[in-house]
Design a protein around this motif. Structure first.
Motif, PDB file in Angstrom:
ATOM      1  N   ILE A  97      49.223 -22.527  40.150  1.00 26.27           N
ATOM      2  CA  ILE A  97      48.198 -21.577  39.684  1.00 26.27           C
ATOM      3  C   ILE A  97      48.870 -20.347  39.062  1.00 26.27           C
ATOM      4  CG2 ILE A  97      46.338 -20.022  40.473  1.00 26.27           C
ATOM      5  CD1 ILE A  97      45.691 -22.188  42.600  1.00 26.27           C
ATOM      6  N   ILE A  98      49.914 -19.866  39.708  1.00 31.68           N
ATOM      7  CA  ILE A  98      50.632 -18.695  39.174  1.00 31.68           C
ATOM      8  C   ILE A  98      51.215 -18.999  37.788  1.00 31.68           C
ATOM      9  CG2 ILE A  98      52.708 -17.263  39.508  1.00 31.68           C
ATOM     10  CD1 ILE A  98      52.056 -17.303  42.535  1.00 31.68           C
ATOM     11  N   ARG A  99      51.776 -20.188  37.649  1.00 34.55           N
ATOM     12  CA  ARG A  99      52.383 -20.546  36.349  1.00 34.55           C
ATOM     13  C   ARG A  99      51.347 -20.564  35.228  1.00 34.55           C
ATOM     14  NH1 ARG A  99      55.305 -26.008  37.302  1.00 34.55           N
ATOM     15  NH2 ARG A  99      55.250 -26.022  35.034  1.00 34.55           N
ATOM     16  N   ILE A 100      50.166 -21.106  35.572  1.00 33.33           N
ATOM     17  CA  ILE A 100      49.120 -21.181  34.543  1.00 33.33           C
ATOM     18  C   ILE A 100      48.618 -19.767  34.207  1.00 33.33           C
ATOM     19  CG2 ILE A 100      46.773 -22.049  34.036  1.00 33.33           C
ATOM     20  CD1 ILE A 100      48.901 -24.267  34.237  1.00 33.33           C
ATOM     21  N   CYS A 101      48.292 -18.992  35.251  1.00 30.28           N
ATOM     22  CA  CYS A 101      47.691 -17.671  35.023  1.00 30.28           C
ATOM     23  C   CYS A 101      48.650 -16.731  34.288  1.00 30.28           C
ATOM     24  CB  CYS A 101      47.289 -17.016  36.333  1.00 30.28           C
ATOM     25  SG  CYS A 101      45.979 -17.861  37.172  1.00 30.28           S
ATOM     26  N   PHE A 102      49.921 -16.809  34.619  1.00 30.72           N
ATOM     27  CA  PHE A 102      50.880 -15.859  34.042  1.00 30.72           C
ATOM     28  C   PHE A 102      51.640 -16.459  32.847  1.00 30.72           C
ATOM     29  CE2 PHE A 102      49.864 -14.146  38.107  1.00 30.72           C
ATOM     30  CZ  PHE A 102      49.876 -12.776  37.923  1.00 30.72           C
ATOM     31  N   LEU A 138      56.869  -8.336  43.581  1.00 29.01           N
ATOM     32  CA  LEU A 138      58.104  -7.927  42.893  1.00 29.01           C
ATOM     33  C   LEU A 138      58.397  -8.848  41.713  1.00 29.01           C
ATOM     34  CD1 LEU A 138      60.488  -7.111  45.900  1.00 29.01           C
ATOM     35  CD2 LEU A 138      59.089  -5.520  44.579  1.00 29.01           C
ATOM     36  N   SER A 139      58.340 -10.161  41.960  1.00 26.36           N
ATOM     37  CA  SER A 139      58.766 -11.045  40.871  1.00 26.36           C
ATOM     38  C   SER A 139      57.746 -11.081  39.743  1.00 26.36           C
ATOM     39  CB  SER A 139      59.108 -12.444  41.384  1.00 26.36           C
ATOM     40  OG  SER A 139      58.215 -12.846  42.373  1.00 26.36           O
ATOM     41  N   LEU A 140      56.449 -11.070  40.068  1.00 27.46           N
ATOM     42  CA  LEU A 140      55.457 -11.099  38.976  1.00 27.46           C
ATOM     43  C   LEU A 140      55.510  -9.821  38.153  1.00 27.46           C
ATOM     44  CD1 LEU A 140      52.411 -12.834  40.721  1.00 27.46           C
ATOM     45  CD2 LEU A 140      53.919 -13.779  38.954  1.00 27.46           C
ATOM     46  N   LYS A 141      55.653  -8.685  38.830  1.00 30.86           N
ATOM     47  CA  LYS A 141      55.745  -7.429  38.067  1.00 30.86           C
ATOM     48  C   LYS A 141      56.989  -7.424  37.185  1.00 30.86           C
ATOM     49  CE  LYS A 141      53.426  -3.910  40.866  1.00 30.86           C
ATOM     50  NZ  LYS A 141      53.775  -2.882  41.892  1.00 30.86           N
ATOM     51  N   ALA A 142      58.104  -7.925  37.722  1.00 30.01           N
ATOM     52  CA  ALA A 142      59.332  -7.954  36.909  1.00 30.01           C
ATOM     53  C   ALA A 142      59.087  -8.769  35.645  1.00 30.01           C
ATOM     54  CB  ALA A 142      60.489  -8.537  37.719  1.00 30.01           C
ATOM     55  N   ARG A 190      45.827 -12.315  51.148  1.00 27.24           N
ATOM     56  CA  ARG A 190      46.730 -11.228  50.704  1.00 27.24           C
ATOM     57  C   ARG A 190      47.525 -11.643  49.471  1.00 27.24           C
ATOM     58  NH1 ARG A 190      47.398 -10.360  56.713  1.00 27.24           N
ATOM     59  NH2 ARG A 190      46.581  -8.278  57.067  1.00 27.24           N
ATOM     60  N   TYR A 191      47.938 -12.906  49.432  1.00 27.86           N
ATOM     61  CA  TYR A 191      48.637 -13.397  48.237  1.00 27.86           C
ATOM     62  C   TYR A 191      47.695 -13.374  47.038  1.00 27.86           C
ATOM     63  CZ  TYR A 191      53.041 -14.998  50.285  1.00 27.86           C
ATOM     64  OH  TYR A 191      54.288 -15.047  50.855  1.00 27.86           O
ATOM     65  N   LEU A 192      46.445 -13.811  47.282  1.00 29.59           N
ATOM     66  CA  LEU A 192      45.474 -13.828  46.194  1.00 29.59           C
ATOM     67  C   LEU A 192      45.246 -12.415  45.669  1.00 29.59           C
ATOM     68  CD1 LEU A 192      43.537 -15.602  44.565  1.00 29.59           C
ATOM     69  CD2 LEU A 192      41.772 -15.109  46.268  1.00 29.59           C
ATOM     70  N   PHE A 193      45.118 -11.466  46.588  1.00 27.28           N
ATOM     71  CA  PHE A 193      44.911 -10.070  46.187  1.00 27.28           C
ATOM     72  C   PHE A 193      46.031  -9.580  45.263  1.00 27.28           C
ATOM     73  CE2 PHE A 193      46.456  -5.769  47.417  1.00 27.28           C
ATOM     74  CZ  PHE A 193      45.588  -5.032  46.622  1.00 27.28           C
ATOM     75  N   CYS A 251      48.291  -8.249  39.916  1.00 30.64           N
ATOM     76  CA  CYS A 251      49.290  -8.404  38.853  1.00 30.64           C
ATOM     77  C   CYS A 251      48.651  -8.968  37.581  1.00 30.64           C
ATOM     78  CB  CYS A 251      50.438  -9.305  39.322  1.00 30.64           C
ATOM     79  SG  CYS A 251      51.448  -8.545  40.594  1.00 30.64           S
ATOM     80  N   LEU A 252      47.653  -9.831  37.755  1.00 33.63           N
ATOM     81  CA  LEU A 252      46.958 -10.371  36.579  1.00 33.63           C
ATOM     82  C   LEU A 252      46.241  -9.256  35.827  1.00 33.63           C
ATOM     83  CD1 LEU A 252      45.021 -13.705  37.236  1.00 33.63           C
ATOM     84  CD2 LEU A 252      46.827 -13.255  35.569  1.00 33.63           C
ATOM     85  N   ILE A 253      45.596  -8.375  36.587  1.00 35.71           N
ATOM     86  CA  ILE A 253      44.899  -7.247  35.952  1.00 35.71           C
ATOM     87  C   ILE A 253      45.909  -6.397  35.185  1.00 35.71           C
ATOM     88  CG2 ILE A 253      43.648  -5.087  36.427  1.00 35.71           C
ATOM     89  CD1 ILE A 253      42.229  -6.635  38.707  1.00 35.71           C
ATOM     90  N   GLU A 254      47.061  -6.164  35.805  1.00 34.88           N
ATOM     91  CA  GLU A 254      48.089  -5.396  35.090  1.00 34.88           C
ATOM     92  C   GLU A 254      48.506  -6.126  33.806  1.00 34.88           C
ATOM     93  OE1 GLU A 254      51.431  -3.543  37.179  1.00 34.88           O
ATOM     94  OE2 GLU A 254      52.747  -4.184  35.546  1.00 34.88           O
ATOM     95  N   LYS A 255      48.705  -7.421  33.935  1.00 27.66           N
ATOM     96  CA  LYS A 255      49.183  -8.190  32.765  1.00 27.66           C
ATOM     97  C   LYS A 255      48.193  -8.108  31.603  1.00 27.66           C
ATOM     98  CE  LYS A 255      50.231 -12.989  31.385  1.00 27.66           C
ATOM     99  NZ  LYS A 255      51.363 -12.789  30.505  1.00 27.66           N
ATOM    100  N   TYR A 256      46.911  -8.283  31.905  1.00 26.49           N
ATOM    101  CA  TYR A 256      45.950  -8.409  30.807  1.00 26.49           C
ATOM    102  C   TYR A 256      45.262  -7.107  30.400  1.00 26.49           C
ATOM    103  CZ  TYR A 256      46.771 -13.399  31.003  1.00 26.49           C
ATOM    104  OH  TYR A 256      47.376 -14.630  30.949  1.00 26.49           O
TER     105      TYR A 256
END
Ligand SMILES: Nc1nc2c(ncn2[C@@H]2O[C@H](COP(=O)(O)OP(=O)(O)O)[C@@H](O)[C@H]2O)c(=O)[nH]1
Ligand SMILES: [Mg+2]
Length: 245
Positions: A145-150, A186-190, A222-225, A230-235
């Motif tokens: 899911i993370i790979r698809i979303c990001f 950390l890793s998604l923000k990076a 908590r992971y979903l949150f 991070c998705l909101i930040e990305k988009y």
């Protein structure tokens, strides 16, 4: 390039000594200037006594007890604020990660001047030993899911063992996650903030000593949150937090 190794530890009396000695030996053999910084989270077993004893024989060991809020994320963040190395590894106290892999991560960062080096246990060359089945199913779904979303190829965002330049970590603030979800924060923000990263295969072995503190039921939301954050930040953030060069 000085290396700081942050080890969060909560009730790890059966293994903490082995972890620290193996790390110290392999880093010394490879001439890597380093400090090993253990953040003890008010352990109720003899972890702290073991750490005090080890201070006599391991010159690069440092430990502190985090008297604030408990939790994996708070402990790692406590460490991040206090280390001095040019690069910072987050390493598990239960010896699930391989000290030999840390040497390879360090060399990769140095050679390629990467902002981060991430491990993958699931691609070619990566390996897991005794990974619990339910955890594996959830892990693979979550990473998919993370790979698809990001829109990324990296397939092991949830892997806690990672190496960052200290400057990179400074660029990932403010930190939000208090628990294991800090790993993906950390890793998604990076990634979304444009820091460079290399991916290396790594070995993960289920702990042979002590107990896992990870509870899927407590951590799922908590992971979903953090992922949604991070998705909101990305988009939506219009790149306001991007790496500045
Ligand atoms: N400081 C601190 N460390 C923790 C806490 N919970 C887990 N850890 C550490 O985080 C690492 C991973 O935890 P572990 O229980 O092995 O999780 P698992 O590998 O997902 O089963 C280990 O080094 C633990 O000692 C905590 O609340 N505080
Ligand atoms: Mg573990």
């Amino acid at each position: 390039m000085n290396l700081s190794v942050i080890i969060p530890a909560y009730n790890e009396e059966e293994v903490i000594k082995k972890t620290i000695i193996s790390l110290f030996e392999i880093l010394t053999q490879n001439n890597i200037p380093h400090e090993i910084f253990v953040i003890n989270d008010n352990s109720t077993d003899s972890t702290e006594d073991i750490l005090i004893n080890l201070l006599n024989s391991i010159p690069t060991l440092r430990y502190e007890t985090n008297k604030g809020h408990n939790g994996f994320g708070y402990a790692v963040r406590y460490g991040i604020e206090r280390v001095s190395g040019d690069c910072v590894a987050i390493f598990m106290a239960d010896l699930s990660d391989s000290p030999a892999d840390l040497v390879l991560f360090y060399q990769k960062m140095k050679e390629g001047d990467f902002d981060c080096v991430f491990g993958t246990r699931w691609s070619k060359g990566g390996k897991v030993i005794d990974y619990p089945l339910l955890k594996k199913v959830i892990n693979r779904i979550a990473n998919f899911i993370i790979r698809i979303c990001f829109k990324i190829k990296y397939d092991d965002t949830t892997n806690a063992f990672k190496l960052y330049k200290r400057k990179t970590l400074d660029g990932l603030k403010p930190f939000i996650a208090p628990h294991y979800n800090l790993t993906i924060e950390l890793s998604l923000k990076a990634i979304i903030r444009g820091y460079s990263y290399a991916v290396l295969p790594n070995l993960w072995t289920n702990r042979k000593w002590g107990e896992s503190k990870f509870k899927i039921k407590e951590m799922g939301s908590r992971y979903l949150f953090i992922m949604l954050y991070c998705l909101i930040e990305k988009y939506f953030s219009k790149n306001d937090f991007k790496k500045r060069t």
